[in-house]
Scaffold this active site. Structure first.
Site, PDB file in Angstrom:
ATOM      1  N   HIS A 109      61.585  12.427   5.445  1.00 19.66           N
ATOM      2  CA  HIS A 109      61.413  13.884   5.402  1.00 19.66           C
ATOM      3  C   HIS A 109      60.583  14.298   4.191  1.00 19.66           C
ATOM      4  O   HIS A 109      60.679  15.437   3.723  1.00 19.66           O
ATOM      5  CB  HIS A 109      62.767  14.630   5.298  1.00 19.66           C
ATOM      6  CG  HIS A 109      63.698  14.414   6.442  1.00 19.66           C
ATOM      7  ND1 HIS A 109      65.048  14.185   6.270  1.00 19.66           N
ATOM      8  CD2 HIS A 109      63.487  14.415   7.770  1.00 19.66           C
ATOM      9  CE1 HIS A 109      65.621  14.038   7.444  1.00 19.66           C
ATOM     10  NE2 HIS A 109      64.696  14.171   8.383  1.00 19.66           N
TER      11      HIS A 109
ATOM     12  N   ARG B 242      51.552  12.775  11.915  1.00 19.81           N
ATOM     13  CA  ARG B 242      52.761  12.473  11.153  1.00 19.81           C
ATOM     14  C   ARG B 242      53.110  11.004  11.378  1.00 19.81           C
ATOM     15  O   ARG B 242      53.183  10.543  12.518  1.00 19.81           O
ATOM     16  CB  ARG B 242      53.919  13.334  11.646  1.00 19.81           C
ATOM     17  CG  ARG B 242      55.206  12.917  11.010  1.00 19.81           C
ATOM     18  CD  ARG B 242      56.399  13.500  11.719  1.00 19.81           C
ATOM     19  NE  ARG B 242      57.602  13.047  11.076  1.00 19.81           N
ATOM     20  CZ  ARG B 242      58.695  12.668  11.724  1.00 19.81           C
ATOM     21  NH1 ARG B 242      58.735  12.709  13.029  1.00 19.81           N
ATOM     22  NH2 ARG B 242      59.756  12.271  11.068  1.00 19.81           N
TER      23      ARG B 242
ATOM     24  N   ARG C 269      74.127  10.034  13.354  1.00 19.90           N
ATOM     25  CA  ARG C 269      74.099   8.899  12.427  1.00 19.90           C
ATOM     26  C   ARG C 269      75.292   8.961  11.483  1.00 19.90           C
ATOM     27  O   ARG C 269      75.682  10.042  11.049  1.00 19.90           O
ATOM     28  CB  ARG C 269      72.816   8.898  11.598  1.00 19.90           C
ATOM     29  CG  ARG C 269      71.565   8.662  12.408  1.00 19.90           C
ATOM     30  CD  ARG C 269      70.359   8.451  11.497  1.00 19.90           C
ATOM     31  NE  ARG C 269      69.133   8.569  12.257  1.00 19.90           N
ATOM     32  CZ  ARG C 269      68.172   9.443  11.971  1.00 19.90           C
ATOM     33  NH1 ARG C 269      68.273  10.260  10.935  1.00 19.90           N
ATOM     34  NH2 ARG C 269      67.102   9.488  12.720  1.00 19.90           N
TER      35      ARG C 269
END
Ligand code: AMP
Length: 397
Positions: A180, A91, A241
């Site tokens: 994502h 990834r 965040r």
């Protein structure tokens, strides 16, 4: 073919070994606290007992070597030798504008990933350590890189450009990339299959809501817009965040509080969101558990939900309609109360939640809206590792 999927972070490395014959997981695990004094290896072979080992692991090369030792271990292992590992998929958070699909690792690919370090300074260097560590341990095994940004490379300019001087895009590639992507791609594909429809025929919003969160508008089977931006800071309110805020706040606060660039970055990425508003936690479970008698936790929840709803409304408008909405990731898959709060008051869009279906627990992809709901609302457990394993298999076979 057996494919090892690796997600390397700066001090951790997660792994899953797949048998692609039936896409089954043979083992999974993680190495934590790499580079610190007592690293922890947790190895979970399917059908055998979990093993936890604490020992010094100073770098990623040693971490990958420990993972291989575990996978071929006489007692805890799941394969006989490392020759059974046919390919490795990684990834990678940032693929910039260069990588629109997954690719086999070559020297050229590695130098492009290195050039992208400045766009993802916390992630890409760690991923590169993972790639090098595999090269050292499994020298002849092909590696594939799968990018979180790749799925969003179909966005039109109207979605990905910021209204700032063009030179910043030309010189520094300042634009929306989105993240994502592997998850949005995976769950949209599964949702269409469950509904027995062509993905390209559906106007869909996928809500990946976990510790980090992003919504994606999917039109004609492709990412049309997404809430995260050049970095994962933009968009929804998240665990720690801030998500969207007036950019003028940044210089204002830096000036008033005499903050450095690093400090303001850290404030917005690590000390904001649910954690800041609730003063309690970044974990949605703790927020929903506390919110009945804690006003700040309730406010944090309400702000979080409100922002999800605003994005759903804006994406439905951007696509001129909505057929399917999908919840996924830690919060989206598990929080009954969040899904209910998000869907409440969206009947004007044609969303009608079935409260019983919403409350049912299951690991399967499922519809949770009423038969009359014009928009199908679904929960689809994400599986980024499986998609990485599939891309790796398809490129290597
Ligand atoms: P992820 O980033 O996808 O792994 O999601 C992690 C987040 O999922 C955690 O921070 C939790 O806040 C959230 N989560 C997991 N289980 C639940 C649950 N049952 N209810 C609410 N939130 C949950």
């Amino acid at each position: 073919m057996k494919v090892l999927v690796i997600n390397a972070g700066s001090s951790s490395l997660k792994y899953q070994l797949f048998d692609m014959k039936n896409e089954s997981v043979l083992a999974s695990g993680r190495v934590e606290r790499i580079g610190m004094d007592s690293s922890i290896v947790t190895h979970e072979p399917v059908g055998k007992e979990e093993v936890v080992e604490v020992k010094e692991i100073l770098d990623h090369i040693t971490a990958v070597s420990r993972v291989i030792d575990m996978l071929i271990h006489a007692e805890h292992g799941v394969v006989k030798s490392m020759a059974e590992i046919d390919a490795v998929g990684h990834r990678i958070v940032h693929g910039g504008e260069i990588f629109k699909n997954s690719v086999i690792v070559t020297d050229a690919v590695k130098s492009e990933i290195r050039r992208l370090f400045e766009l993802a300074p916390l992630h890409n260097p760690a991923h590169m350590m993972g790639i090098v560590a595999v090269e050292m341990n499994l020298p002849n095994v092909p590696q594939v890189v799968v990018f979180d940004t790749a799925f969003h490379q179909t966005m039109p300019k109207t979605s990905y450009l910021y209204a700032i001087p063009k030179s910043l895009y030309k010189r520094h590639k300042v634009r929306r990339y989105g993240f994502h992507g592997t998850s949005h791609a995976y769950v949209s594909d599964v949702a269409a299959k469950v509904l027995d429809k062509e993905l390209a025929s559906l106007k869909m919003i996928t809500c990946h809501i976990g510790n980090g969160g992003s919504l994606t508008a999917i039109l004609d089977g492709q990412s049309f817009d997404t809430s995260m931006g050049m970095t994962p800071l933009e968009g929804l309110m998240m665990g720690t965040r801030s998500g969207d805020l007036d950019p003028a706040i940044v210089p204002f606060v830096m000036n008033k509080e005499e903050l450095t660039l690093n400090e303001v970055n850290s404030m917005l990425n690590k000390h904001s969101g649910l954690l800041a508003v609730s003063g309690l936690s970044s974990d949605m479970r703790e927020i929903t558990d506390a919110m009945d008698d804690n006003e700040e936790a309730k406010l944090a929840f309400d702000m979080y939900v409100y922002r999800v709803k605003k994005y759903i409304g804006s994406y439905a408008a951007a696509m001129n309609g909505l057929d399917v909405m999908v919840f996924t990731a830690g919060v989206g898959e598990n929080s009954v109360v969040l899904r209910k709060a998000v869907c409440e008051g969206l009947t004007f869009l044609g969303i009608e939640l079935d409260e019983e279906l919403n409350a049912k627990r299951s690991k399967e992809p499922r519809v949770i809206s009423t038969p009359n709901s014009r928009v199908k609302v679904m929960v689809v457990p994400t599986n980024e590792e499986l998609l990485i394993a599939r891309d790796t298999y398809n490129l290597v076979k």
